[in-house]
Motif scaffolding. Structure first.
Motif, mmCIF file in Angstrom:
data_model
loop_
_atom_site.group_PDB
_atom_site.id
_atom_site.type_symbol
_atom_site.label_atom_id
_atom_site.label_comp_id
_atom_site.label_asym_id
_atom_site.label_seq_id
_atom_site.Cartn_x
_atom_site.Cartn_y
_atom_site.Cartn_z
ATOM 1 N N ARG A 154 1.000 -1.119 0.040
ATOM 2 C CA ARG A 154 0.052 -0.159 0.082
ATOM 3 C C ARG A 154 0.819 1.250 0.138
ATOM 4 N NH1 ARG A 154 -4.348 1.130 4.745
ATOM 5 N NH2 ARG A 154 -5.139 3.402 3.931
ATOM 6 N N ASN A 155 0.551 1.906 -0.861
ATOM 7 C CA ASN A 155 1.600 3.190 -1.254
ATOM 8 C C ASN A 155 0.859 4.304 -1.489
ATOM 9 O OD1 ASN A 155 3.487 5.144 -1.721
ATOM 10 N ND2 ASN A 155 4.731 3.732 -3.258
ATOM 11 N N HIS A 156 0.684 5.362 -0.559
ATOM 12 C CA HIS A 156 -0.213 6.570 -0.813
ATOM 13 C C HIS A 156 0.527 7.638 -1.634
ATOM 14 C CE1 HIS A 156 2.441 7.708 2.533
ATOM 15 N NE2 HIS A 156 2.342 9.135 2.289
ATOM 16 N N GLU A 157 1.792 7.330 -1.898
ATOM 17 C CA GLU A 157 2.465 8.141 -2.991
ATOM 18 C C GLU A 157 2.581 7.665 -4.441
ATOM 19 O OE1 GLU A 157 6.303 8.682 -1.240
ATOM 20 O OE2 GLU A 157 5.752 10.232 0.110
ATOM 21 N N ASP A 158 2.164 6.650 -4.672
ATOM 22 C CA ASP A 158 1.984 6.227 -5.952
ATOM 23 C C ASP A 158 0.889 6.830 -6.853
ATOM 24 O OD1 ASP A 158 1.800 4.574 -8.250
ATOM 25 O OD2 ASP A 158 0.539 2.866 -7.388
ATOM 26 N N ILE A 159 1.393 7.638 -7.528
ATOM 27 C CA ILE A 159 0.564 8.645 -8.520
ATOM 28 C C ILE A 159 -0.528 7.943 -9.634
ATOM 29 C CG2 ILE A 159 2.119 9.017 -10.271
ATOM 30 C CD1 ILE A 159 -0.305 11.361 -8.800
ATOM 31 N N HIS A 160 0.049 6.601 -9.943
ATOM 32 C CA HIS A 160 -0.769 5.785 -10.715
ATOM 33 C C HIS A 160 -2.002 5.227 -10.121
ATOM 34 C CE1 HIS A 160 2.291 6.402 -13.755
ATOM 35 N NE2 HIS A 160 3.304 6.205 -13.128
ATOM 36 N N PHE A 161 -1.706 4.896 -8.750
ATOM 37 C CA PHE A 161 -3.015 4.121 -8.268
ATOM 38 C C PHE A 161 -3.200 4.171 -6.702
ATOM 39 C CE2 PHE A 161 -4.594 0.122 -5.945
ATOM 40 C CZ PHE A 161 -5.905 -0.117 -6.260
ATOM 41 N N GLY A 162 -2.005 4.589 -6.195
ATOM 42 C CA GLY A 162 -2.094 4.494 -4.848
ATOM 43 C C GLY A 162 -2.619 5.864 -3.951
ATOM 44 N N VAL A 163 -2.398 6.984 -4.809
ATOM 45 C CA VAL A 163 -2.976 8.447 -4.221
ATOM 46 C C VAL A 163 -4.338 8.147 -4.687
ATOM 47 C CG1 VAL A 163 -3.329 10.640 -5.069
ATOM 48 C CG2 VAL A 163 -1.071 9.649 -4.991
ATOM 49 N N TRP A 164 -5.051 7.707 -5.399
ATOM 50 C CA TRP A 164 -6.536 7.526 -5.932
ATOM 51 C C TRP A 164 -7.021 6.644 -4.949
ATOM 52 C CZ3 TRP A 164 -6.475 11.710 -8.224
ATOM 53 C CH2 TRP A 164 -5.248 12.024 -9.226
ATOM 54 N N LEU A 165 -6.657 5.413 -4.371
ATOM 55 C CA LEU A 165 -7.067 4.593 -3.500
ATOM 56 C C LEU A 165 -7.302 5.271 -2.325
ATOM 57 C CD1 LEU A 165 -8.051 1.669 -2.893
ATOM 58 C CD2 LEU A 165 -5.610 0.898 -2.280
ATOM 59 N N GLU A 166 -6.080 6.013 -1.846
ATOM 60 C CA GLU A 166 -6.318 6.472 -0.381
ATOM 61 C C GLU A 166 -7.466 7.438 -0.573
ATOM 62 O OE1 GLU A 166 -4.402 5.912 2.251
ATOM 63 O OE2 GLU A 166 -3.341 4.310 0.992
ATOM 64 N N LYS A 167 -7.656 8.248 -1.535
ATOM 65 C CA LYS A 167 -8.733 9.045 -1.442
ATOM 66 C C LYS A 167 -10.076 8.322 -1.594
ATOM 67 C CE LYS A 167 -11.121 12.978 -2.498
ATOM 68 N NZ LYS A 167 -12.633 12.477 -2.981
ATOM 69 N N HIS A 168 -10.146 7.204 -2.111
ATOM 70 C CA HIS A 168 -11.347 6.319 -2.180
ATOM 71 C C HIS A 168 -11.526 5.791 -0.650
ATOM 72 C CE1 HIS A 168 -13.483 3.192 -4.903
ATOM 73 N NE2 HIS A 168 -14.390 3.677 -3.903
ATOM 74 N N LEU A 169 -10.309 5.027 0.074
ATOM 75 C CA LEU A 169 -10.456 4.693 1.260
ATOM 76 C C LEU A 169 -11.061 5.662 2.397
ATOM 77 C CD1 LEU A 169 -7.069 2.476 1.503
ATOM 78 C CD2 LEU A 169 -9.505 1.744 1.474
ATOM 79 N N LYS A 170 -10.631 7.088 2.168
ATOM 80 C CA LYS A 170 -11.243 8.176 3.145
ATOM 81 C C LYS A 170 -12.482 8.283 2.901
ATOM 82 C CE LYS A 170 -10.323 12.942 4.124
ATOM 83 N NZ LYS A 170 -9.431 14.273 3.760
ATOM 84 N N GLU A 171 -13.019 8.200 1.598
ATOM 85 C CA GLU A 171 -14.609 8.502 1.272
ATOM 86 C C GLU A 171 -15.004 7.199 1.755
ATOM 87 O OE1 GLU A 171 -16.029 10.916 0.044
ATOM 88 O OE2 GLU A 171 -14.138 12.036 -0.339
#
Length: 253
Positions: A154-171
């Motif tokens: 899990r990598n919140h700095e991965d611009i290809h997937f991790g960034v957007w997943l973190e946003k999704h997890l927050k929601e």
């Protein structure tokens, strides 16, 4: 060496060495050609005396490459499943112990909740975002259901997937004891999660024959996965009633 057996397309550099030394070699392939570099597939097919595939579905994904090479599929390929599905049923004491352990890990009483789990590296191909989406929909349809994903990377700095997943997890309000979605890093509690769960949801977009499905069946869980995304569409696996295949459009149902 009298012969060599290689594992996966990643072994093709060794095949070249065996050809140079006239050592017969076979390669066991468990990768879909769709998500592999064409070059690796080409050289694997060119240098191997025999290619053994993990499923018919995986072999079918290579047919375009074989056609371009004028490869003799009937003569130089075979299919051997990588593992046998062995259904298991945890004892009542194992089930209770596993549920208690999961309750401590999540900070939620899991004793009487429906538990859906997913497992694998946190990446786009594994469909973790689809798992999160399903948990969000299920929160309305079945408020008592708990969704737990276990896996690393899990990598919140991965611009290809991790960034957007973190946003999704927050929601989705993930990892909140009052919510229904939790993420765990890989660990020794993987077996307890499997024994405590009711079902494994495999949301992978493409996954040949992931070991987590074999594990889930041995834990006594049901499995839900997508059609045309794994090797479990093969005839040897379709009789297993605990494996349910759905289309991408059937997530809600």
């Amino acid at each position: 060496l009298d012969y060599a057996v290689l594992n996966s397309v990643e072994s093709y550099p060794f095949a070249k060495a065996f050809v140079r030394r006239s050592v017969p070699n076979a390669t066991y392939i468990h990768e879909f050609a769709d998500n592999m570099p064409v070059g690796k597939c080409f050289w694997s097919a060119l240098f191997s005396d025999l290619i053994v595939f993990s499923s018919e579905t995986v072999r079918d994904s290579w047919l375009n490459i074989f056609t371009d090479m004028r490869f003799d599929v009937a003569r130089d390929t075979a299919v051997i499943a990588q593992r046998e599905l062995r259904p298991g049923v945890p004892s009542r004491s194992e089930f209770k112990k596993a549920r208690n352990h999961l309750s401590r890990l999540l900070g939620v009483d899991c004793s009487s909740r429906r538990i859906v789990y997913g497992a694998g590296n946190v990446e786009w191909r594994k469909g973790v975002d689809l798992f999160v989406l399903t948990a969000q929909m299920a929160r309305i349809l079945d408020p008592e259901a708990i969704f737990v994903w276990i896996g690393d990377r899990r990598n919140h700095e991965d611009i290809h997937f991790g960034v957007w997943l973190e946003k999704h997890l927050k929601e989705a309000d993930a990892d909140n004891p009052s919510g229904n979605l939790f993420l765990l890093p890989a660990g020794d509690y993987y077996s307890d999660l499997g024994r405590a769960a009711d079902v494994l949801f495999l949301p992978s977009r493409l996954d040949p024959l992931p070991n987590v499905v074999f594990d889930a069946i041995s834990f006594g869980s049901h499995v839900v996965l997508f059609q045309n995304a794994t090797g479990f569409d093969d005839d040897c696996y379709t009789p297993f009633e605990k494996i349910v295949r759905v289309g991408y459009g059937d997530l809600v149902s």
